[in-house]
Design a protein around this motif. Structure first.
Motif, PDB file in Angstrom:
ATOM      1  N   TYR A  36       0.831  -1.228   0.000  1.00  0.00           N
ATOM      2  CA  TYR A  36       0.000   0.000   0.000  1.00  0.00           C
ATOM      3  C   TYR A  36       0.861   1.272   0.000  1.00  0.00           C
ATOM      4  O   TYR A  36       0.407   2.336   0.445  1.00  0.00           O
ATOM      5  CB  TYR A  36      -0.896   0.086   1.237  1.00  0.00           C
ATOM      6  N   ASN A  37       2.091   1.171  -0.399  1.00  0.00           N
ATOM      7  CA  ASN A  37       3.016   2.321  -0.354  1.00  0.00           C
ATOM      8  C   ASN A  37       3.087   2.938   1.050  1.00  0.00           C
ATOM      9  O   ASN A  37       3.202   4.161   1.205  1.00  0.00           O
ATOM     10  CB  ASN A  37       2.585   3.389  -1.374  1.00  0.00           C
ATOM     11  N   THR A 130       5.453  -0.375  -9.928  1.00  0.00           N
ATOM     12  CA  THR A 130       4.427  -1.414 -10.022  1.00  0.00           C
ATOM     13  C   THR A 130       3.616  -1.174 -11.282  1.00  0.00           C
ATOM     14  O   THR A 130       3.062  -0.085 -11.447  1.00  0.00           O
ATOM     15  CB  THR A 130       3.485  -1.338  -8.800  1.00  0.00           C
ATOM     16  N   ARG A 132       0.320  -2.164 -13.041  1.00  0.00           N
ATOM     17  CA  ARG A 132      -0.951  -2.867 -12.801  1.00  0.00           C
ATOM     18  C   ARG A 132      -1.769  -3.039 -14.079  1.00  0.00           C
ATOM     19  O   ARG A 132      -2.908  -3.475 -14.032  1.00  0.00           O
ATOM     20  CB  ARG A 132      -1.780  -2.103 -11.753  1.00  0.00           C
ATOM     21  N   TYR A 196      -5.640   4.900   0.708  1.00  0.00           N
ATOM     22  CA  TYR A 196      -6.031   5.592  -0.534  1.00  0.00           C
ATOM     23  C   TYR A 196      -6.169   7.083  -0.260  1.00  0.00           C
ATOM     24  O   TYR A 196      -5.664   7.932  -0.999  1.00  0.00           O
ATOM     25  CB  TYR A 196      -7.367   5.045  -1.064  1.00  0.00           C
ATOM     26  N   PHE A 201      -1.509   5.771  -3.363  1.00  0.00           N
ATOM     27  CA  PHE A 201      -1.428   5.096  -4.665  1.00  0.00           C
ATOM     28  C   PHE A 201      -1.190   6.082  -5.808  1.00  0.00           C
ATOM     29  O   PHE A 201      -1.387   5.766  -6.974  1.00  0.00           O
ATOM     30  CB  PHE A 201      -2.671   4.229  -4.891  1.00  0.00           C
ATOM     31  N   SER A 203      -2.715   8.899  -6.768  1.00  0.00           N
ATOM     32  CA  SER A 203      -3.762   9.696  -7.426  1.00  0.00           C
ATOM     33  C   SER A 203      -3.788  11.098  -6.822  1.00  0.00           C
ATOM     34  O   SER A 203      -3.388  11.291  -5.673  1.00  0.00           O
ATOM     35  CB  SER A 203      -5.140   9.060  -7.215  1.00  0.00           C
ATOM     36  N   SER A 208      -8.189  10.632  -4.639  1.00  0.00           N
ATOM     37  CA  SER A 208      -7.835   9.751  -3.515  1.00  0.00           C
ATOM     38  C   SER A 208      -8.933   9.754  -2.466  1.00  0.00           C
ATOM     39  O   SER A 208      -9.309   8.709  -1.925  1.00  0.00           O
ATOM     40  CB  SER A 208      -6.526  10.214  -2.861  1.00  0.00           C
ATOM     41  N   GLN A 273       3.955  -6.986 -11.183  1.00  0.00           N
ATOM     42  CA  GLN A 273       2.976  -6.531 -10.184  1.00  0.00           C
ATOM     43  C   GLN A 273       2.892  -7.578  -9.072  1.00  0.00           C
ATOM     44  O   GLN A 273       2.603  -8.751  -9.338  1.00  0.00           O
ATOM     45  CB  GLN A 273       1.576  -6.359 -10.800  1.00  0.00           C
TER      46      GLN A 273
END
Ligand SMILES: Cc1cc2nc3c(=O)[nH]c(=O)nc-3n(C[C@H](O)[C@H](O)[C@H](O)COP(=O)(O)O)c2cc1C
Length: 308
Positions: A36-37, A130, A132, A196, A201, A203, A208, A273
């Motif tokens: 999840y970073n 990553t 995806r 999030y 992630f 955004s 987010s 990924q």
């Protein structure tokens, strides 16, 4: 100026140089991937050694109850640090402090450096990411897969690979089951939504926050499963890093191998990924282990590889 002053100045210069080198190495360590970073690491450093601790404030208590992902993430940072140390010509010695729950890296600024970790791994640190997206339907040549296998030199750590449609379909089914279970748990959704909402992630902030609201309020398990199935089936290769033991130090070694494969793949133009869902559900984890013929071992990380 007397001799004492001279040596004092030299000491100050070498301490300054060593502190600069230490900061340089840390700069590469923190480019590592993490679940999840969350970047769940803390460093304590002087001019001789660097200690890496788990930052439990960033631990995913619901998704990663046994802290496997936490330590795999720390291991990725450790591996980056060692690759950078070798690149800059510093020697290193890694030990594990059970008391302090830390990985300790002693850095020698004047010793002889190992050259095991090649230059291409160092260059890949800054471009690894990553991916995806769906990958191209295109096999990875066997000699390229052999190069990926070669990065693992640790005893008791194995890289298992599968390319056949049947294994991919079975794994896709396990991923769907894992998504259904996890997303039906409001605590899991709240935790995922939280990260999030932090923009973990990548955004923009508004998106987010909208994602956080949607994930927290609604069970998006089916949607996630559909997307994961499509991306998984597009992989050229599914792979698993597993280990004979399941101690923290072994998990860290497995994580180091995982980061090394990721960097080697990046250097070879191959995308990766991680696909962790199945490992978060004990019964499904066992099934995944048997899919990769490693029922007697411990799965540490699953991922897909391919050309994007
Ligand atoms: C232990 C671990 C587990 C991860 N699991 C997943 C996963 O299941 N799905 C996924 O898309 N990314 C996964 N990732 C990738 C992270 O989300 C990613 O590293 C992070 O968001 C930073 O982005 P970057 O890798 O592009 O630098 C995982 C990474 C690590 C280290």
């Amino acid at each position: 100026m007397n001799a004492g002053q001279n040596s004092n100045e030299m000491n100050q210069t070498s301490v300054g140089r060593d502190l600069y080198a230490r900061d340089l190495l840390l700069g590469y360590a923190i480019l590592a991937p993490s679940c999840y970073n969350t970047q769940p690491w803390k460093f304590a450093a002087d001019d001789k050694e660097i200690k890496i601790f788990a930052d439990e404030a960033r631990w995913l208590k619901v998704a990663d109850a046994d802290q496997r992902e936490l330590y795999i993430s720390i291991a990725c940072a450790l591996e980056n640090l060692l690759i950078a140390a070798e690149h800059f010509g510093y020697s290193h010695r890694v030990s594990h402090s059970e008391d302090e729950k830390a990985v300790v890296v002693q850095i020698g600024f004047s010793g002889k450096s190992s050259t095991f970790r090649g230059q291409e791994l160092f260059e890949a640190i800054k471009i690894r990411h990553t991916n995806r997206k769906r990958y191209q339907i295109r096999p990875i040549p066997s000699e390229t897969l052999a190069l990926l296998q070669d990065v693992c030199i640790e005893d008791g750590i194995m890289i298992k690979m599968a390319e056949d449609e049947e294994t991919k379909e079975k794994m896709s089914d396990l991923v769907s089951q894992a998504n259904a279970l996890m997303f039906s748990n409001p605590a899991f959704r709240k935790e995922l939504g939280h990260w999030y909402g932090q923009g973990a992630f990548g955004s923009p902030l508004l998106i987010s926050k909208i994602c956080q609201m949607l994930i927290t309020q609604f069970d998006l398990g089916k949607l996630q499963a559909k997307n994961d199935s499509k991306t998984l089936m597009s992989a050229s290769v599914l792979a698993m890093v597993c280990s004979e033991k399941n101690e923290r130090s072994t998990q860290v070694q497995a994580g180091q191998v995982f980061e090394r494969i990721w960097l080697k793949a990046t250097a070879l133009g191959i995308s990766l990924q991680p696909m962790t869902q199945v490992l978060r559900v004990p019964d499904l984890k066992k099934e995944a282990a048997s899919l990769f013929s490693c029922s007697d071992d411990y799965p540490q990380q699953i991922f897909r590889l391919g050309y994007a």
